[in-house]
Motif scaffolding. Sequence first.
Motif, PDB file in Angstrom:
ATOM      1  N   GLU A  20     -24.639  62.131  22.464  1.00 40.54           N
ATOM      2  CA  GLU A  20     -25.224  63.047  21.481  1.00 40.54           C
ATOM      3  C   GLU A  20     -26.150  62.313  20.523  1.00 40.54           C
ATOM      4  N   VAL A  21     -25.730  61.138  20.057  1.00 38.60           N
ATOM      5  CA  VAL A  21     -26.561  60.355  19.134  1.00 38.60           C
ATOM      6  C   VAL A  21     -27.877  59.968  19.796  1.00 38.60           C
ATOM      7  N   ILE A  22     -27.803  59.521  21.043  1.00 40.09           N
ATOM      8  CA  ILE A  22     -29.010  59.074  21.742  1.00 40.09           C
ATOM      9  C   ILE A  22     -29.937  60.248  22.022  1.00 40.09           C
ATOM     10  N   ALA A  23     -29.386  61.378  22.402  1.00 38.08           N
ATOM     11  CA  ALA A  23     -30.223  62.549  22.662  1.00 38.08           C
ATOM     12  C   ALA A  23     -30.957  62.979  21.393  1.00 38.08           C
ATOM     13  N   ARG A  24     -30.265  62.969  20.268  1.00 38.49           N
ATOM     14  CA  ARG A  24     -30.918  63.342  19.014  1.00 38.49           C
ATOM     15  C   ARG A  24     -32.018  62.348  18.641  1.00 38.49           C
ATOM     16  N   LEU A  58     -42.121  62.230  31.358  1.00 35.06           N
ATOM     17  CA  LEU A  58     -41.257  61.058  31.327  1.00 35.06           C
ATOM     18  C   LEU A  58     -39.850  61.487  31.715  1.00 35.06           C
ATOM     19  N   VAL A  59     -39.213  60.699  32.593  1.00 39.16           N
ATOM     20  CA  VAL A  59     -37.806  60.920  32.918  1.00 39.16           C
ATOM     21  C   VAL A  59     -37.016  59.722  32.421  1.00 39.16           C
ATOM     22  N   VAL A  60     -35.974  59.998  31.627  1.00 43.43           N
ATOM     23  CA  VAL A  60     -35.117  58.953  31.076  1.00 43.43           C
ATOM     24  C   VAL A  60     -33.788  58.996  31.816  1.00 43.43           C
ATOM     25  N   ALA A  61     -33.409  57.884  32.424  1.00 43.54           N
ATOM     26  CA  ALA A  61     -32.135  57.777  33.132  1.00 43.54           C
ATOM     27  C   ALA A  61     -31.116  57.138  32.208  1.00 43.54           C
ATOM     28  N   PHE A  62     -30.060  57.865  31.876  1.00 41.03           N
ATOM     29  CA  PHE A  62     -28.995  57.362  31.016  1.00 41.03           C
ATOM     30  C   PHE A  62     -27.737  57.227  31.865  1.00 41.03           C
ATOM     31  N   VAL A  90     -35.129  53.844  30.717  1.00 41.56           N
ATOM     32  CA  VAL A  90     -33.728  53.630  31.053  1.00 41.56           C
ATOM     33  C   VAL A  90     -32.923  53.379  29.790  1.00 41.56           C
ATOM     34  N   VAL A  91     -31.790  54.076  29.681  1.00 39.19           N
ATOM     35  CA  VAL A  91     -30.791  53.780  28.657  1.00 39.19           C
ATOM     36  C   VAL A  91     -29.546  53.302  29.403  1.00 39.19           C
ATOM     37  N   PRO A  92     -29.151  52.043  29.268  1.00 35.32           N
ATOM     38  CA  PRO A  92     -28.051  51.509  30.069  1.00 35.32           C
ATOM     39  C   PRO A  92     -26.698  52.097  29.682  1.00 35.32           C
ATOM     40  N   GLY A  93     -25.962  52.569  30.690  1.00 33.72           N
ATOM     41  CA  GLY A  93     -24.645  53.133  30.426  1.00 33.72           C
ATOM     42  C   GLY A  93     -23.605  52.725  31.439  1.00 33.72           C
ATOM     43  N   GLY A  94     -23.960  51.794  32.344  1.00 34.85           N
ATOM     44  CA  GLY A  94     -23.023  51.353  33.372  1.00 34.85           C
ATOM     45  C   GLY A  94     -22.292  50.095  32.982  1.00 34.85           C
ATOM     46  N   SER A  95     -21.622  49.495  33.960  1.00 28.18           N
ATOM     47  CA  SER A  95     -20.842  48.288  33.688  1.00 28.18           C
ATOM     48  C   SER A  95     -21.686  47.027  33.751  1.00 28.18           C
ATOM     49  N   THR A  96     -22.787  47.038  34.526  1.00 27.18           N
ATOM     50  CA  THR A  96     -23.590  45.828  34.690  1.00 27.18           C
ATOM     51  C   THR A  96     -25.034  46.028  34.250  1.00 27.18           C
ATOM     52  N   ASN A  97     -25.660  47.145  34.631  1.00 27.53           N
ATOM     53  CA  ASN A  97     -27.012  47.497  34.161  1.00 27.53           C
ATOM     54  C   ASN A  97     -28.040  46.407  34.496  1.00 27.53           C
ATOM     55  N   VAL A  98     -28.077  46.005  35.753  1.00 28.23           N
ATOM     56  CA  VAL A  98     -28.964  44.911  36.151  1.00 28.23           C
ATOM     57  C   VAL A  98     -30.427  45.271  35.918  1.00 28.23           C
ATOM     58  N   PHE A  99     -30.833  46.463  36.335  1.00 23.67           N
ATOM     59  CA  PHE A  99     -32.245  46.838  36.223  1.00 23.67           C
ATOM     60  C   PHE A  99     -32.702  46.852  34.769  1.00 23.67           C
ATOM     61  N   HIS A 108     -26.831  47.516  25.592  1.00 27.00           N
ATOM     62  CA  HIS A 108     -26.103  48.418  24.705  1.00 27.00           C
ATOM     63  C   HIS A 108     -26.946  49.669  24.555  1.00 27.00           C
ATOM     64  N   ALA A 109     -26.343  50.820  24.784  1.00 30.79           N
ATOM     65  CA  ALA A 109     -27.113  52.060  24.858  1.00 30.79           C
ATOM     66  C   ALA A 109     -27.887  52.359  23.577  1.00 30.79           C
ATOM     67  N   VAL A 110     -27.238  52.223  22.430  1.00 33.17           N
ATOM     68  CA  VAL A 110     -27.911  52.559  21.173  1.00 33.17           C
ATOM     69  C   VAL A 110     -29.028  51.573  20.872  1.00 33.17           C
ATOM     70  N   GLU A 111     -28.770  50.276  21.076  1.00 32.48           N
ATOM     71  CA  GLU A 111     -29.814  49.273  20.831  1.00 32.48           C
ATOM     72  C   GLU A 111     -30.982  49.465  21.792  1.00 32.48           C
ATOM     73  N   ALA A 112     -30.674  49.748  23.053  1.00 37.51           N
ATOM     74  CA  ALA A 112     -31.747  49.971  24.026  1.00 37.51           C
ATOM     75  C   ALA A 112     -32.561  51.206  23.661  1.00 37.51           C
ATOM     76  N   THR A 113     -31.916  52.225  23.110  1.00 32.38           N
ATOM     77  CA  THR A 113     -32.636  53.413  22.679  1.00 32.38           C
ATOM     78  C   THR A 113     -33.606  53.087  21.552  1.00 32.38           C
ATOM     79  N   GLY A 114     -33.193  52.191  20.653  1.00 29.14           N
ATOM     80  CA  GLY A 114     -34.094  51.753  19.591  1.00 29.14           C
ATOM     81  C   GLY A 114     -35.338  51.090  20.149  1.00 29.14           C
ATOM     82  N   VAL A 115     -35.159  50.238  21.167  1.00 24.09           N
ATOM     83  CA  VAL A 115     -36.310  49.596  21.820  1.00 24.09           C
ATOM     84  C   VAL A 115     -37.192  50.646  22.484  1.00 24.09           C
TER      85      VAL A 115
END
Length: 322
Positions: A20-24, A58-62, A90-99, A108-115
């Motif tokens: 919810e935070v990231i979507a907002r 734009l398509v964002v994959a979370f 891309v907003v990383p939400g998995g265990s490894t998030n290689v890409f 980190h999802a919130v930090e990546a969203t800031g970028v």
Amino acid sequence: MRALLVVNPAATTTSARTREVIARALASEVKLEVVPTTCRGHARDLARRAAESGSAELVVAFGGDGTVNEVVNGLLQHGPNPGALPRLAVVPGGSTNVFARALGLPNHAVEATGVLLDALHRGREREIGLGLTSGLEGTPDEEVPDRWFTFCAGLGFDAGVVGGVEQQRERGKRSTHSLYVRQMVRQFVRDPHRGRGLITLERPGSQPVRDLSTAIVCNTAPWTFLGNRPVYAAPRASFDDALDVVGLTRMSVPAMTRYASQLLRSSPERGPRGGNVVALHDVTGFTLLSQVPLPFQLDGDHLGVRSGVRFTGVRRALRVIV
């Protein structure tokens, strides 16, 4: 800008509050539609419809790497259009998030969203290459549909490890790095083909490379992460080049111990090496042909077994917001 946020609610490191935070936050910068996925393949279908209808610029994959792979395959269902490459974030939400991490995003999802928000505000994006796999003529897999991958593919041992981990997760196990290590040991002990190389690599203008026990194809570096430690199977692999291949011709206990040690100590300057290591850099097209069906994986997603796979490195296939 109109954007579609494809959310995997089952991703390992996400929560309803985080989503919810990231979507907002994203909605403050773009005109956003949010759609959670409900089953395997849903992310691909959502991205495909967005690309075909033009409903999103734009398509964002979370989610994790599997979600990203599905979105990429949906965006490129009809191949890349050089004049209008699709946009991905891309907003990383998995265990490894290689890409995501290979692109330089925080794990980190919130930090990546800031970028991502800063990149959108400044109009910052880059074009990257991808890998494309196809069925190989004259094999049982010749009718297999094409599929794109973002960072790696594998035929043989490493794909068997991925398949074993997926089985454990279906039984309720969490996707952890220790689970992968345990599965590597199990795969090595149980692998009926590890004593002989069954894979042949063929590419135009070169002699075939025979008797490979396993083959790893990299579109970028690092190959994966163990916690915060990057692991480099093909240190020179890059989103700006075609594909790199690393093959092993021997998988005895001493050889595997040596390879594992080299991977743990790998760096951007140094990967696996030795007389039983085959390493190719910036290869545009090649095939892998196995004498028997072997496990096959793309971007950490086990796709069953294959006897033959055609690989193509496609430069400038996608635009990524970073």
